[in-house]
Write a protein that holds these residues in place. Sequence first.
Motif, PDB file in Angstrom:
ATOM      1  N   THR A 129       0.884  -1.289  -0.088  1.00 19.33           N
ATOM      2  CA  THR A 129      -0.062  -0.113   0.006  1.00 19.33           C
ATOM      3  C   THR A 129       0.841   1.158   0.044  1.00 19.33           C
ATOM      4  N   ALA A 130       0.440   2.343  -0.163  1.00 14.89           N
ATOM      5  CA  ALA A 130       1.061   3.614  -0.330  1.00 14.89           C
ATOM      6  C   ALA A 130       0.354   4.862   0.242  1.00 14.89           C
ATOM      7  N   GLU A 131       0.122   4.499   1.572  1.00 14.51           N
ATOM      8  CA  GLU A 131      -0.576   5.594   2.357  1.00 14.51           C
ATOM      9  C   GLU A 131       0.131   6.504   2.873  1.00 14.51           C
ATOM     10  N   SER A 132      -0.717   7.828   3.327  1.00 13.15           N
ATOM     11  CA  SER A 132      -0.002   8.954   3.917  1.00 13.15           C
ATOM     12  C   SER A 132      -1.050   9.209   5.181  1.00 13.15           C
ATOM     13  N   VAL A 133      -0.766   9.174   6.331  1.00 16.62           N
ATOM     14  CA  VAL A 133      -1.707   9.543   7.584  1.00 16.62           C
ATOM     15  C   VAL A 133      -1.353  10.746   8.147  1.00 16.62           C
ATOM     16  N   LEU A 134      -2.345  11.514   8.349  1.00 21.43           N
ATOM     17  CA  LEU A 134      -2.167  13.038   9.203  1.00 21.43           C
ATOM     18  C   LEU A 134      -3.191  12.751  10.206  1.00 21.43           C
ATOM     19  N   GLN A 135      -2.684  12.885  11.491  1.00 16.57           N
ATOM     20  CA  GLN A 135      -3.237  12.881  12.795  1.00 16.57           C
ATOM     21  C   GLN A 135      -3.365  14.501  13.263  1.00 16.57           C
ATOM     22  N   ILE A 136      -4.441  14.928  13.553  1.00 15.71           N
ATOM     23  CA  ILE A 136      -4.805  16.237  14.336  1.00 15.71           C
ATOM     24  C   ILE A 136      -5.319  15.978  15.618  1.00 15.71           C
ATOM     25  N   VAL A 137      -4.640  16.569  16.446  1.00 17.48           N
ATOM     26  CA  VAL A 137      -4.967  16.507  17.996  1.00 17.48           C
ATOM     27  C   VAL A 137      -4.945  17.764  18.736  1.00 17.48           C
ATOM     28  N   ALA A 138      -5.740  17.875  19.830  1.00 13.68           N
ATOM     29  CA  ALA A 138      -5.471  18.830  20.544  1.00 13.68           C
ATOM     30  C   ALA A 138      -4.162  19.299  21.438  1.00 13.68           C
ATOM     31  N   HIS A 139      -3.612  18.484  22.011  1.00 16.19           N
ATOM     32  CA  HIS A 139      -2.600  18.467  23.030  1.00 16.19           C
ATOM     33  C   HIS A 139      -1.724  17.658  22.668  1.00 16.19           C
ATOM     34  N   PRO A 140      -0.274  17.762  23.071  1.00 16.11           N
ATOM     35  CA  PRO A 140       0.665  16.805  23.167  1.00 16.11           C
ATOM     36  C   PRO A 140       0.437  15.688  24.190  1.00 16.11           C
ATOM     37  N   ASP A 141       0.155  14.555  23.631  1.00 16.88           N
ATOM     38  CA  ASP A 141      -0.068  13.414  24.363  1.00 16.88           C
ATOM     39  C   ASP A 141      -1.622  12.899  23.996  1.00 16.88           C
ATOM     40  N   ASP A 142      -2.375  13.376  23.359  1.00 20.08           N
ATOM     41  CA  ASP A 142      -3.739  13.092  22.977  1.00 20.08           C
ATOM     42  C   ASP A 142      -3.650  11.994  22.024  1.00 20.08           C
ATOM     43  N   ASP A 143      -2.534  11.883  21.126  1.00 19.39           N
ATOM     44  CA  ASP A 143      -2.154  11.056  20.293  1.00 19.39           C
ATOM     45  C   ASP A 143      -1.891   9.593  20.786  1.00 19.39           C
ATOM     46  N   LEU A 144      -0.960   9.763  21.583  1.00 19.92           N
ATOM     47  CA  LEU A 144      -0.515   8.593  22.606  1.00 19.92           C
ATOM     48  C   LEU A 144      -1.589   7.984  23.479  1.00 19.92           C
ATOM     49  N   PHE A 195      -5.245   8.171  23.074  1.00 19.73           N
ATOM     50  CA  PHE A 195      -6.384   7.636  22.402  1.00 19.73           C
ATOM     51  C   PHE A 195      -6.204   7.092  20.858  1.00 19.73           C
ATOM     52  N   ILE A 196      -5.214   7.509  20.247  1.00 16.56           N
ATOM     53  CA  ILE A 196      -4.918   6.822  18.980  1.00 16.56           C
ATOM     54  C   ILE A 196      -4.024   5.893  18.980  1.00 16.56           C
ATOM     55  N   ASN A 197      -2.982   5.967  19.939  1.00 15.55           N
ATOM     56  CA  ASN A 197      -2.105   4.647  19.814  1.00 15.55           C
ATOM     57  C   ASN A 197      -2.906   3.374  20.324  1.00 15.55           C
ATOM     58  N   PRO A 198      -2.622   2.103  19.801  1.00 14.43           N
ATOM     59  CA  PRO A 198      -1.386   1.898  18.967  1.00 14.43           C
ATOM     60  C   PRO A 198      -1.455   1.693  17.567  1.00 14.43           C
ATOM     61  N   GLU A 199      -2.593   2.716  16.987  1.00 16.89           N
ATOM     62  CA  GLU A 199      -2.361   2.854  15.615  1.00 16.89           C
ATOM     63  C   GLU A 199      -1.315   4.029  15.256  1.00 16.89           C
ATOM     64  N   THR A 200      -0.854   4.699  15.979  1.00 17.46           N
ATOM     65  CA  THR A 200       0.391   5.686  15.721  1.00 17.46           C
ATOM     66  C   THR A 200       1.481   4.677  15.474  1.00 17.46           C
ATOM     67  N   ALA A 201       1.725   3.775  16.505  1.00 17.50           N
ATOM     68  CA  ALA A 201       3.021   2.926  16.471  1.00 17.50           C
ATOM     69  C   ALA A 201       2.893   2.169  14.927  1.00 17.50           C
ATOM     70  N   GLN A 202       1.667   1.526  15.090  1.00 16.45           N
ATOM     71  CA  GLN A 202       1.281   0.879  13.450  1.00 16.45           C
ATOM     72  C   GLN A 202       2.022   1.518  12.447  1.00 16.45           C
ATOM     73  N   SER A 203       1.215   2.851  12.246  1.00 19.55           N
ATOM     74  CA  SER A 203       2.018   3.547  11.140  1.00 19.55           C
ATOM     75  C   SER A 203       3.315   3.654  10.935  1.00 19.55           C
ATOM     76  N   LEU A 204       3.931   4.193  12.098  1.00 20.67           N
ATOM     77  CA  LEU A 204       5.389   4.498  12.356  1.00 20.67           C
ATOM     78  C   LEU A 204       6.332   3.072  11.772  1.00 20.67           C
ATOM     79  N   ARG A 205       5.652   1.980  12.235  1.00 27.95           N
ATOM     80  CA  ARG A 205       6.442   0.858  11.982  1.00 27.95           C
ATOM     81  C   ARG A 205       6.254   0.551  10.453  1.00 27.95           C
ATOM     82  N   SER A 206       5.360   1.039   9.753  1.00 29.36           N
ATOM     83  CA  SER A 206       4.925   0.476   8.399  1.00 29.36           C
ATOM     84  C   SER A 206       5.972   1.266   7.566  1.00 29.36           C
TER      85      SER A 206
END
Length: 747
Positions: free
Chosen positions: A70-85, A87-98
């Motif tokens: 696949t050839a995806e590009s993911v953009l995450q938009i959150v309010a605060h530093p740590d909201d991604d860690l 509420f979105i993780n483990p999908e953040t880590a999955q994308s990073l490892r991809s």
Amino acid sequence: MPPISRAGTGRRRHGPLTAALCALGLLAGLTGCAHVEPTDRRGTRQAGAPHQAAPVPTGTWAGAGGRVRTAESVLQIVAHPDDDLYFINPETAQSLRSGRPLTTVYLTSGESDGVNAPRRQVPGAAAPARKPGDRGDKAVYAEARQNGIRAAYAEMATGDRATPWKRTVLHTAGGGRAELDTLEGHPHIRLVWDLLHEAGTLTGDRPHSLYGLWKGETSRLGSQLTSAGPVTRGFHVTRGALVDTLVGHLRRFRPTQIRMQDPTPGRLDRGGAYADHQDHFAGARFVQEALARYGDEAARGRVPHFTVATYLGYFNGGLPPVLGRRTAENKLRTLDTYAWTDRAERPCAFAAGCGDLKMVPRRQHHGWSHGIRHTGGDSVSWLRAGADGALWAYGVLDGRIAVRHRPPGAHARWSAPVLLPDKGIDPTLTAVGLPDGRTALLGTRTVTEDGPGGYRREVGWTVQRPGGAGAGSPAGFGPWHSLGTPEPGDLAGLSDISAPAAAVTPDGTVTAVVRTSRHQLAARVRQPDGTWLPWRALGGTGVHGDPAAAVDGGGRLFVFGATARTVLAWTRPAAGGPLSGPSATGLPAVTGPLTVRRDGHDAVRLHMRAPGSGHVLTARIGAAGLGTPGGPVRPARVADLGGAAGYGPVAVTRLPDGRTLLAARAENGDLQTAVVDERQDTAGGAPRAETVAARVRWSRTGFLCAGAPAGVSGPRDGDADLAVAGLDGHLYWARTGGSGTVGWSRA
């Protein structure tokens, strides 16, 4: 009851919110209003953080055929530093490892009160608690949070939290300035800091905030710079400038999937306080406005098509844990890195500090570290089949309904997606068949063009025109028809309705059911003559997530809703009449969303997930086994079918030989499948659940998914069709053939 942390806010503990959620039963169930320790299946505490592994295809279902790329590009938009860690993780880590591009945008600096210390001293904590009278330094604390985020991302991507970043100034389309960080050696991994002022309170009235800007209580929102960042001159943004800034980010990074926080989290039943941080949902509403503009560009082919995923916020910490032990431990380890929990053993080279010490000690992460829940995109009913083997796939691209068609024939090809004209369609789409053979699509739509005063979500549907079943074009469907909403207004419940569950009884009656912001169910019925009756409250207490509905072979309608402790049921007899309930099922706490399908003349079959392991569970439910108020309940036998510690709903397809094809997301974010014979697993005298799980073989596909899979029975004996959307916005499809598939292909 230990206090529960609040991610992304300056005041990390909020007793009234915790108490209110417990009173609703939303911090109860398996969590018992406390944190959950990762355990193995025997309940033994597991020590040590396992290594995170990339998805690897295994087994017959993963392919005959080549590896899917696949050839995806993911953009995450959150309010605060740590909201991604949180509420979105483990999908953040999955994308990073991809190895695919990932960019995360932080709208505010999360500066809080500027004091980088725990609220109170905790024995064994590496950092001293804040002292009375500490005034703090907001720029320094914001910089420390950035340092923690950079370390966490570097560790997830490379294994080394000390991997350096290149920090530069980004001039935004809204006329302000942002910081752009790029991980050295990994130019596809980027962080964007928009450096806006945060509200500093979860529910308090703060006009100078994202929510105040969104509502028009302030005309400009100021910046909050960091102590060592490349942006050195402050600025202000207007409402329009912030939307311009977000559209500019979208154009720059050209995502194929956008991840964002829940824009409609609802209010608490007691006191009416927001159920999530005001920065979270206000920021998400600005993202929606930007997507409404950007979606027009994508629909015209100027930028790539995109899908959208939304994520549950604070409520997630009070519901039964979703993630398996290994995945939860990995997520917790990343939070530890962000919080700089090893401060005593690992000195910091930065004057501001290397993490967010308000998140010390470790146990404050529990709850959110063990969960992830989407608030959109979890339908498993979006794939339909014709009697001749033709297929139709219905999804949401660019905020519009997308229709794909595959004619019958072994060598037929899928059409390109055709977008229906109505805008603002939310990610979850439910497809049902009408008695005359046409398909109806139900979902929700968010209206943003009327500004804050007109913001609302509504349920709606569109129906194929006669003769349009094979058209695969906009002319094949009629216009979006609004069914309104059971919510009285945005101010009352923050427009918090679930995606609709829908079912059609043999007489042609269509029933649409949603969960409301009161954590109850409501239904609207279309009679056989085409008349829609008004919304009717169904009751229930503490229902969360999306409901599920199905009709058994005898024409009885079943509706289910999950609470933090059990599953509730509503039924309507084949002869018609109103839905009655809720009735007790006797089922334990589960995670979902629930999937329900017909199972014989007098019952339906539920599929769900087991808390704490992610295993797939199944139970056969008949009306005779449901409890009545004050009466006995005959709990259904629950079979544990195993699975790779995943999360999200289970797609269920009955094969012609009576077995069942299951497809669901695995712990690493890819698709896992299995073929099982559930008839013996839930019958009287069935083997123990552990035995069932041990003999079910799950196989993997090896590519990351967007949303939930869907399957339909094929036209030939033993065949079934399975489809899932990739993070690149494309449809991926496979047909079974004997013991495996004929290979996955991109539509």
